[in-house]
Design an enzyme around this catalytic site. Structure first.
Site, PDB file in Angstrom:
ATOM      1  N   CYS A  48       0.841  -1.196   0.000  1.00 19.21           N
ATOM      2  CA  CYS A  48       0.000   0.000   0.000  1.00 19.21           C
ATOM      3  C   CYS A  48       0.877   1.248   0.000  1.00 19.21           C
ATOM      4  O   CYS A  48       2.013   1.229   0.488  1.00 19.21           O
ATOM      5  CB  CYS A  48      -0.916   0.004   1.228  1.00 19.21           C
ATOM      6  SG  CYS A  48      -2.183   1.304   1.186  1.00 19.21           S
ATOM      7  N   CYS A  52      -2.124   3.960   7.070  1.00 14.77           N
ATOM      8  CA  CYS A  52      -3.221   4.092   8.034  1.00 14.77           C
ATOM      9  C   CYS A  52      -2.898   3.338   9.315  1.00 14.77           C
ATOM     10  O   CYS A  52      -2.576   2.145   9.284  1.00 14.77           O
ATOM     11  CB  CYS A  52      -4.515   3.567   7.426  1.00 14.77           C
ATOM     12  SG  CYS A  52      -4.956   4.385   5.889  1.00 14.77           S
ATOM     13  N   CYS A  55      -4.889  -0.023  10.098  1.00 14.46           N
ATOM     14  CA  CYS A  55      -5.026  -1.033   9.044  1.00 14.46           C
ATOM     15  C   CYS A  55      -4.992  -2.442   9.628  1.00 14.46           C
ATOM     16  O   CYS A  55      -4.145  -2.759  10.463  1.00 14.46           O
ATOM     17  CB  CYS A  55      -3.910  -0.870   8.020  1.00 14.46           C
ATOM     18  SG  CYS A  55      -3.988  -2.079   6.678  1.00 14.46           S
TER      19      CYS A  55
END
Length: 330
Positions: A48, A52, A55
């Site tokens: 990714c 975040c 996650c």
């Protein structure tokens, strides 16, 4: 209203399965009694471009299955009764050509009813949607806040999330794709009022997830992500839900419904288990039914959270079972 049935697949590929009604069973049944994987989430990459903090499917590997092998596995799932396939990650748009060719294969060769993609939106562009949009029923974009400072604190933002989100909504309308929003409700946004933006963007579906802890993914200071500082109480989550229930697209998903109600296929094409058990063997090695028998899938929660809905790109009065006036066969 959907009537729930189980699918029983016959050996001849691409023929309609024969049907009979059975009760949903929470125990691990023999292979002959496993329900069809009607809706599957294929996390074909863990890589990714965002960070975040909460996650729950982290970059623990960099593996991505070769395209031909992936297509072979998806064909097995289609023969086993899969009707909807959701591509997720990681971030699927890191591998645009793999993604594009695979969704085209799913529609043109496997004739799946619904293809959806979940993305953080940062790598979506109009040229991809112009080329492959005809194969996409739903594009779901993750949006946790309309406050860019909150997005940056979460690890999702770069200061232009809202602008890009608006563009994607316009592109979806242009190419006939259903636009969906996914929001993770956490400590940094549960007090936010998003009603104005949701009314403006008008997603056909707005999923609001209570931030989730998953063992081995985001539950400690030794995992790649640590969700603990983002967690909220059920009461705080309910505050957010109460504020937004007036939105007709609003679909709440608390931890109690989310944790075990998804069929998640990982980058090795193994079904992941959220009930404490190890992943299944790869479906390319043991087949779909044998792999399903190794994990717990909470089918009742799948239905309760709204897992069955109008998931095709055009509303023609046909329910997601496929034929006009027919019920969904399970």
């Amino acid at each position: 209203m959907f009537i729930l049935w189980r699918w029983y697949v016959i050996a001849r590929p691409w023929t309609r399965p024969r049907r009979r009604a059975v009760d949903i069973d929470h125990s691990t049944p023999p292979e002959s009694k496993i329900a069809a994987p009607i809706s599957v989430n294929y996390h074909f990459t863990r890589q990714c471009n965002k960070t975040c903090g909460f996650c729950f499917h982290t970059a623990t590997t960099s593996y991505r299955m070769p395209e031909e092998e992936a297509q072979r596995g998806l064909a097995l799932l289609a023969m086993a009764g899969m009707k909807k396939l959701n591509f997720a990650g990681g971030e699927p748009f890191l591998y645009r050509e793999f993604l594009g060719r695979t969704i085209a294969y799913c529609k043109e060769t496997l004739h799946l009813e619904s293809i959806s993609i979940v993305t953080n939106g940062s790598l979506v562009n109009e040229s991809f949607l112009k080329k492959y949009g005809q194969y996409i029923d739903i594009l779901a974009v993750s949006c946790d806040s309309f406050n860019e400072a909150a997005n940056i604190a979460i690890g999702r933002g770069s200061g232009d999330n809202v602008r890009k989100l608006t563009l994607i909504a316009q592109w979806c309308r242009k190419f006939g794709i259903k636009f969906k929003l996914n929001t993770v409700v956490c400590q940094l946004n549960y007090e936010e009022d998003m009603n104005g933006w949701i009314s403006q963007l008008q997603p056909f579906r707005w999923k609001c997830f209570q931030v989730l802890m998953v063992a081995g993914e985001n539950d400690s200071d030794v995992t790649l992500r640590d969700v603990r500082k983002f967690q909220i109480s059920d009461e705080q989550y309910e505050q957010f839900c109460k504020r937004h229930r007036g939105q007709k697209s609003f679909v709440p998903e608390p931890n109690s419904l989310m944790a075990k109600s998804y069929l998640i296929l990982d980058e090795y094409m193994r079904f992941l288990d959220r009930d404490g058990r190890a992943p299944s063997p790869p479906i390319l090695e043991v087949g779909v039914q044998a792999a399903l028998a190794r994990v717990f899938w909470d089918q009742e929660s799948f239905v309760t959270r709204g897992g069955l809905y109008d998931w095709t790109r055009s509303s023609t009065g046909v329910e997601c079972g496929g034929e006009s006036g027919s019920t969904l066969d399970w």
